[in-house]
Every structure is written in structure tokens, then in C-alpha cells.
Design a protein around this motif. Sequence first.
Motif, mmCIF file in Angstrom:
data_model
loop_
_atom_site.group_PDB
_atom_site.id
_atom_site.type_symbol
_atom_site.label_atom_id
_atom_site.label_comp_id
_atom_site.label_asym_id
_atom_site.label_seq_id
_atom_site.Cartn_x
_atom_site.Cartn_y
_atom_site.Cartn_z
ATOM 1 N N ALA A 54 3.644 -5.337 7.169
ATOM 2 C CA ALA A 54 4.827 -4.493 6.991
ATOM 3 C C ALA A 54 4.854 -3.677 8.262
ATOM 4 O O ALA A 54 5.972 -3.667 8.994
ATOM 5 N N LEU A 55 3.916 -2.804 8.704
ATOM 6 C CA LEU A 55 3.832 -1.894 9.410
ATOM 7 C C LEU A 55 3.816 -2.367 10.808
ATOM 8 O O LEU A 55 4.300 -1.776 11.768
ATOM 9 N N GLN A 56 3.460 -3.581 11.127
ATOM 10 C CA GLN A 56 3.477 -4.208 12.314
ATOM 11 C C GLN A 56 5.145 -4.522 12.635
ATOM 12 O O GLN A 56 5.447 -4.549 13.846
ATOM 13 N N GLN A 57 5.744 -4.893 11.500
ATOM 14 C CA GLN A 57 7.207 -5.512 11.688
ATOM 15 C C GLN A 57 7.958 -4.127 11.741
ATOM 16 O O GLN A 57 9.092 -4.074 12.612
ATOM 17 N N LEU A 58 7.486 -2.929 11.308
ATOM 18 C CA LEU A 58 8.204 -1.653 11.522
ATOM 19 C C LEU A 58 7.989 -1.013 12.865
ATOM 20 O O LEU A 58 8.247 0.193 13.320
ATOM 21 N N GLY A 59 7.006 -1.477 13.483
ATOM 22 C CA GLY A 59 6.737 -0.904 14.979
ATOM 23 C C GLY A 59 5.512 -0.074 15.005
ATOM 24 O O GLY A 59 5.467 0.570 15.792
ATOM 25 N N ARG A 60 4.881 0.420 13.764
ATOM 26 C CA ARG A 60 4.038 1.274 13.689
ATOM 27 C C ARG A 60 2.653 0.447 13.810
ATOM 28 O O ARG A 60 1.843 0.384 12.830
ATOM 29 N N LEU A 61 2.543 0.081 15.194
ATOM 30 C CA LEU A 61 1.209 -0.548 15.199
ATOM 31 C C LEU A 61 -0.358 0.004 14.976
ATOM 32 O O LEU A 61 -1.308 -0.655 14.714
ATOM 33 N N ASP A 62 -0.320 1.324 15.298
ATOM 34 C CA ASP A 62 -1.552 1.915 15.336
ATOM 35 C C ASP A 62 -2.065 1.947 13.612
ATOM 36 O O ASP A 62 -3.107 1.836 13.413
ATOM 37 N N GLN A 63 -0.946 2.305 12.867
ATOM 38 C CA GLN A 63 -1.315 2.169 11.523
ATOM 39 C C GLN A 63 -1.502 0.993 10.757
ATOM 40 O O GLN A 63 -2.534 0.787 9.998
ATOM 41 N N ALA A 64 -0.830 -0.272 11.309
ATOM 42 C CA ALA A 64 -1.213 -1.697 11.107
ATOM 43 C C ALA A 64 -2.798 -1.976 11.316
ATOM 44 O O ALA A 64 -3.493 -2.590 10.708
ATOM 45 N N VAL A 65 -3.169 -1.383 12.672
ATOM 46 C CA VAL A 65 -4.544 -1.701 13.043
ATOM 47 C C VAL A 65 -5.460 -1.014 11.852
ATOM 48 O O VAL A 65 -6.501 -1.645 11.715
ATOM 49 N N SER A 66 -5.081 0.226 11.578
ATOM 50 C CA SER A 66 -6.184 0.987 10.730
ATOM 51 C C SER A 66 -6.245 0.134 9.330
ATOM 52 O O SER A 66 -7.267 0.116 9.009
ATOM 53 N N ASP A 67 -4.916 -0.453 8.854
ATOM 54 C CA ASP A 67 -5.148 -1.265 7.693
ATOM 55 C C ASP A 67 -6.121 -2.242 7.835
ATOM 56 O O ASP A 67 -7.086 -2.880 7.022
ATOM 57 N N LEU A 68 -5.863 -2.970 8.895
ATOM 58 C CA LEU A 68 -6.656 -4.074 9.147
ATOM 59 C C LEU A 68 -7.892 -3.943 9.215
ATOM 60 O O LEU A 68 -8.902 -4.773 8.939
ATOM 61 N N GLN A 69 -8.334 -2.951 10.037
ATOM 62 C CA GLN A 69 -9.846 -2.493 10.094
ATOM 63 C C GLN A 69 -10.666 -2.208 8.875
ATOM 64 O O GLN A 69 -11.865 -2.681 8.584
ATOM 65 N N ARG A 70 -9.693 -1.596 8.100
ATOM 66 C CA ARG A 70 -10.075 -1.324 6.465
ATOM 67 C C ARG A 70 -10.407 -2.944 5.749
ATOM 68 O O ARG A 70 -11.538 -2.978 5.047
ATOM 69 N N CYS A 71 -9.431 -3.902 5.884
ATOM 70 C CA CYS A 71 -9.503 -5.084 5.312
ATOM 71 C C CYS A 71 -10.874 -5.699 5.751
ATOM 72 O O CYS A 71 -11.549 -6.192 4.963
ATOM 73 N N LEU A 72 -11.087 -5.567 7.009
ATOM 74 C CA LEU A 72 -12.312 -6.313 7.745
ATOM 75 C C LEU A 72 -13.591 -5.669 7.029
ATOM 76 O O LEU A 72 -14.695 -6.244 7.093
ATOM 77 N N SER A 73 -13.605 -4.422 7.071
ATOM 78 C CA SER A 73 -14.932 -3.630 6.443
ATOM 79 C C SER A 73 -15.033 -3.977 5.079
ATOM 80 O O SER A 73 -16.194 -3.854 4.592
ATOM 81 N N LEU A 74 -13.863 -4.457 4.382
ATOM 82 C CA LEU A 74 -14.244 -4.725 2.921
ATOM 83 C C LEU A 74 -14.620 -6.059 2.915
ATOM 84 O O LEU A 74 -15.253 -6.698 1.900
ATOM 85 N N GLU A 75 -14.050 -7.055 3.867
ATOM 86 C CA GLU A 75 -14.418 -8.657 3.931
ATOM 87 C C GLU A 75 -14.629 -8.903 5.266
ATOM 88 O O GLU A 75 -13.833 -9.426 5.957
#
Length: 922
Positions: free
Chosen positions: A104-125
Amino acid sequence: SIPGQPPVRAQGRVPADTHRQVTAEQLRARGNALFQAGDHGAALAAYTEALSLSDAASERAVLHRNRAACYLKLEDYSKAEADATKAIEANGRDVKALFRRSQALQQLGRLDQAVSDLQRCLSLEPRNKAFQEALRALGSSMHEKMKTMSCTDSKVEQMFQILLDLDEKDADKKQKAAQNLIVLAREEAGAEKIFQSDGVRLLMQLLDTAKADLMLAALRTLVGLCSGHRSRTTAILAELGAPRLAAVLGVEHEQVSLAACNLLHVMFDSLKEGLQKDFRGKEDAVVLDSSKDLKLLIKHLLELLVLEGASAHGRDNALNLLIKVVPRKSPKETNNSLSLWVIDQGLKKILEVGSTVCGSLGSLPVTENSRMSTSVLLSKLYEDLKCDAERENFHHLCEDYVRSWFEGHELPGKLRAIQTVSCLLQGPSDAGNRVLELEGIMDSVLSLCASVCEAHQLVAVEALIHAADKAKRASFITANGVNLLKEIYKHSERDSIRIRALVGLCKLGSAGGTDFSMKQFAEGSTMKLAKQCRKWLCNEAIDAGTRRWAVEGLAYLTFDADVKEEFVEDKAAMQAMFHLAKSEDRSVLYAVASTLVNCTNSYDHEEPDPQMLELAKYAKQHIPEQHPKDKPEFVKRRVRKLLTAGVVSALACMVKSENPALTNSCRELISRVFLALVEEAEDRGGVVAQGGGKALIPLSLEGTEVGQTKAAQALAKITITSNPEMAFPGERIYEVVRPLVSLLHLQRTGLENFEGLMALTNLAGISERLRQKILKERAVPMIEGYMFEEHELIRLAATECMCNMAMSKEVQEMFLAEGSDRLKLMVLYSGEEDEKLRRAASGTLAMLTALHPPICKRIPQVTVHWLEILQALLLSPSAELQHRGAVVVMNMMAAAREVAEQLIASEMLEILSVLAKDKDKP
């Protein structure tokens, strides 16, 4: 209605608390199945319903996460982000919710926040391939964005260089740069980029050039920067300064002043509404207090009102802004402190504009609309007061102001005092009546009516006219005013004075309203006055401001049916009035609307009770009489003549007006006229073709409750008999839904309910998007309610509307809801005696059983009479009912073996065999 049937419940939920969790789980399972089937809208509805039933935090988190998935599919990214965030708040390790929020954040143009969420996903899996791929793709997207932003940086710089280069002679190049800047500012990323690139200082330089085209570009770009963004608005206001903005509003160039007015309105909205487009969490640490900024801007607007160097239209724009931003929008808002502050700080400044006598020494520059705008502002401020103490303070300030001019300033001061009285009588008339009773005021009005100076006489005669229909306690005006005005009318050599005296006579002469037996003047006098009004109205040699008074006269004289008949026969007079309605002088709007209401008899009139009439005759009381020429056939003929003369385009033009003269009561009058114009079905196409349909939408959404209802009813009449897609092209058709749904409210009349249902039936048959809009406006429970109505036409209309709504998945689901009698009602109605009702109900059943097979299994469970009702349909003499019955039986046979067995065990097979051989009913 069916005796002993309980009313339909809006939502078919199991009421017992013990079943709540089970029901939520069932709904979630249904939502999952719908999502898998690709029906994301219906899945969303199921999850939302489940949320309202679920109390467990873990269950709610899963439902929020599932809703986020639906919103992503439906491309509503803001809501997807909000739902995912709620799921993450409940469980910070929910990778599905984190991943959905990053999408959702990626589509809203807030790429820095989208990256932060994805990095959290990768740290968990860490081994999840989907997360790794998404992060890689997002990295390249950010790289592209950085390139674009650096490119945008250079473009912004380039645009400002072109605009600020005094040696640049290429006008097209400058215009293109200005247009690009405005377009860029409309996008959030572009607006932020301009703001961060020292844009406000550069825009300030454009404003300081004093060149109209550059100032317009700067103001329109600033609108983009301030729209819906409080923090940027606060920073821009601090940098530009309120005095500079007020000065731009007061410039001579009309377009620049209007653009500044638009910017200030946007700034007020942003400061009032707060954060709309601001990024999540961006300002959590900073508490912004907007009230100081609001008051600072208002203070400078009030000072602009009395600034001698300010332009007349700048003053009007300041008044219009104050009308829009100061009073409360609704009585439900409890805080009226802004109005109280304006009254204390600026009431005398507002009265300065209202008391201005045009042409007198040292008077402020004003337009023909300034006094009306001032009256509207004063009226809005007075209406915004909540208690007697606040109103008393308002009265004292007005009285002090009038006394300050009346005492010790000789004749010019007395004129200013009388002009103030006129202004108050046109606005808050209670305050006008109070100052009219101050010692010496009325005597001065009467003595100045005989003045040899035209300007002085104008002021006094206008005050007398406004007092004639507003002064509650000054009854001696009605008693003695006629003779005075007659003298002025007969002996004055100036048309400007005679026409005003005539209006005064019209007001006093129309005291009986539409009552034919209550005539103030001798036979024929009213007709003579009306003839003179029409003559002045058509005389283009007279200025528009004076001709406006001729319309004021007709607004009163057209209470008389003979005057109405003569007016609609005079095509030149009608067109002259319509031309005035489209002119710059908007103060004529109310008079035009009043005249048209009288001509179309669209005012409220109740039929008297025959028994009360007999009692009144016996008691020798006065009984109102209707003029023979006010009978329906005369009214119908007058409406046709008005339509031929072009009344619709004039009304459409009046509605477009942004002027304060278009008050809520004026809107109501226009709505009444429109309703009269669409009474006959054959006239509706012409009304739509001339812009009537488009004009009715804003009238149905804003104004008095009566006005909104009349406009909504006119829209319903058009929707019933016209093709709605032709009458309301494009997106406009969706705007019609809310007004039509408002006609279903219980306080509306039976006719309004009926027409609302008929119109919604038409819309519901057009598209799924329209059905979704009707659902969103919560119309379905109201439609169901009217299916129990005793009046057979309303009951039929509601059933027909439900038949079309049943094409929607959400509505089909409602028929299966636990504890709901919706399906039972449809089956029973299919066996009623009223053939039209049977046709609508059996049509709904045919639709439901075809589109939603589980309903076929439920039919045998809702009533023991289901078989005989279906057989009765098949044995009906009506081919339409037989066809509907056959479709229902066919769908039920195909749906489930146990249902098919029940049908075959009955006489159904023999009935179908007979029907299959009927050659006359293919």
C-alpha cells in the motif's frame, strides 16, 4: 401488508450473545471464499460485518489484515494501509500485514516507509523469496524516483528562472512555465518539491513583480501547496505574511483579487480541517495551534474592508470570505467563538461598508453587490449567536454605531445612519427594527423622502421600502406610507426615485398575498403599477441597478393572478428579467426567484378543511379566496410560456452564482420553481437539455431542508421518465443517488417516498456501480421498510426497487441472513392478489434463484405455502407471471436434489407438461 408479520430487520444477525463468535467465524469463512472467487467487494462486506460482531483482539487483527488485502485489490491504498496498521498494532510480527502495508505504501509513493516494512518482513522470514524479490524491485523503484526527483528539482529551478527573468520576451515560454508550475503543485510530491526548493520565496518574488500574469501563476501554485496541508499552510503564511495576502486581495485587477480570494479560502480550510494529506506520523510531535493564524487572517480581512486604497471587488471578495469561513457550518457545532470575536473586533468595520452612500465625499469604493453581501454577513453572524446576552451585545453595537453617525454629523451623518438601517433591515431584521425605533430615525427617513437632492431621496426611499415589510412595530408606515409614496411616484421627475416609490407601493399593496378578497388598492391600480414595472424593466436606457427595482415590484405584484397572466404574455419583459438574472448584479436573484414562484404557484398552499370553512362562515370570519386564474389549467399554461421564454437557462445561471446573494432561502425558491417546471412529463426533456438537471444537483445537496427536498423531488421526476444516463451524463449520475435516497426518509410525504423509490429503481437497473452507491447511502433498509407500507403503490415501488437491487451480490447475501424474513416476504408477495406486486416479487425471486443458488434451498424452509404459490404462478392467466414462475422452478430444480424431489413429488410436472405444449406462449 401481511397481518402478523414482524417488520424486516436491517441486518439479519443472530441476536444471542452466545452465537456471536460463531457468526463472526462464519462471515470470515464466507469472506475468504468470496475473495478466492475474485469477488473482492463482497469479501470486504463480509469481513466488515464480521468485525462488527467480533470482540477478540486476535480475531479482529486477522479481519483487519484480510480487509487490507481486499482494499489492495480494489486499489484503495489509503484504507489498505490503515487496516494493515491496525493488524500490526495488535501483532508487530504479523508478516502478512507488514507485507500488505508495504504494498500500500509503495502505491502511495512513500517508498522509504515501504522499504522499512519489507526489511522487517525479511528479518522475520529471511528465506522468503517473495520478500527478497519485492525488496529488490523496490530498490530499483527508489533509484528511478531519485533520478526523477533530481530531474524535477532542475525543472522547478528552470521554471522559476524563466518566470523571474525580466529580459525573457517569449510570452508563450513564460505561460508554459507558469502552467507547468501550477500543474506540478497539484500533485503531493510536486507540491512538496516546490516547497523544499525554496519555492515560497521565489513565489513571493513573482507576487512582488505586480504583473498580473505572474501574480496569477504564483497564487494558483500556492493553492496547490496549501490544499489540505496544514503544516505547509502555516509555514507559507508565516513567510508571506497576512498583510501581503490581504494587500493582493485588495488589488484593482479583478482576476488577481479572485485568485487571492481562492488561495485564502484554501488556507482557511487547511488551517481549520488540519491534516488530510500529511504523511503518517510526520507531525505527531508538533502540536499546531491554528486559531492564532485564523484570527490573524480574519483581522486583516476586516481591516481591508475599511481600507480606502482597496478595490471595490477586493472588498466584496473579503466579505464573501468572511461569510464562508466565520459562522459555524451547522448548529451541531457548539463553538461559535470565531463569530463572537469577529462581532467584537470587526462589526463596526462591516457596518462601515453597509453604511456607505455611493457618490458621497470620502465614501469607500463599493460595487452593486457590496451592500447585499454585507447584509448576508451580518445575518449569518446574528444567526450564529446562541443566547440573549450575545444578541443583546450585537444590538448595542449596532445602535451605538447608528447613533455615532446620526448625532453631531449633520446631513451626511444622518444619511450614513439611514443607510445602515437599510442594510440591517435586509440582513438581521431584528437588529434593523431596533435601530429604526431610535429617536429621530423614522422622522429623518420621512423628511428626506421629500428632499430635492436625488442621492438623499434615494437613501430615504429605499429605507422606507425595506421598513415597509420588515418593521414589526412601526405599523404607522403601513398606515401613512401609501400617501407619501403616491406623492413621490406622481410628482418626482426622476425615474430612479419613481421606480423605488413604486416598489414601496407594491409592497404595501400586496399585504393580502394570494388572497383574492384582500385587495389594498382600487380595482385596476395593481395592473397599472405592474404595467409600469414591465415598461421600466424593458427600458435598456435605464441602468441595471434601477431596473432591478422593477423586478422587486413584480415580486410583490405577481401575487395577483391577473398580473401573472399579463406578465407571461409579455415575452420582452420575461426575457429582460432573465437577462438581469444573468447579469453581474446578483442582488436581483431573490426578486427574480420570488416572481417565478408566484407565476408558477409553487408556494405552499393547503386546502382548507370544509368543516372549518362552514364554522368560519358561521362566525363571520374572513375566508381566503383563490383567484379564478390561479386554477391548475392557468398555472400549466403559464409554466409553458416561461419555458418557451428561456426560464431554465436563467435559473441554471442563477444557481452557478458564487455570490452571497444566493442565500439558502433563495435556493429554496429556485428549487420550488424547478419542481413546478418538471410537473408535466413532456416538459422534462427540455428542462434537462437547457441545463436544469445539472443545476438541480447542488440545490438538492445544500440549502434549507424544504429546498433540498423540492430539488430532490424534481430530480426524481426527471429520473423516472428520462433515460438517467442521458439526463445525467458521466459521473453526474452518481451525484443524483444521495438526493433520491433522502426522499425515503420517514418525514417525507408519501408522494416523495413513491417518486424516490421509482427513481432509484431506474438507477439500480443500470449498473453494479450505481447499485453499490445506493448500498453505500444505506438505502436498502429503507427500501425494505416500504415493502411493508399499507399504500399499495409505495409497497409495489419498493418491491420493484428491491428486484433491481437483487442483482447485487451484497443484497443477495442479505436474503440468506440468519433471522431475516426478507425471502419469506418475497415468496408470500408472489402469491398476493395484486398482479403488479406479484410480478415484482416473483421477478425478484427469479433473479435471486438464478444469481444465488443457495436461495433455492432456503425457499421451502421459509413458508409451508411455497409450493402452492409457485403452482399459482404457473397456472396464472398472465404469461409474464407464468414465465417468472417457470424460471424459479427451473432454478430450484437445478440447485439441489432434495428440492428437485419435493417439486417432482407435487403436481408440478403435470403443470409444466401442459405449459410446454402451449404454442401461443413461446
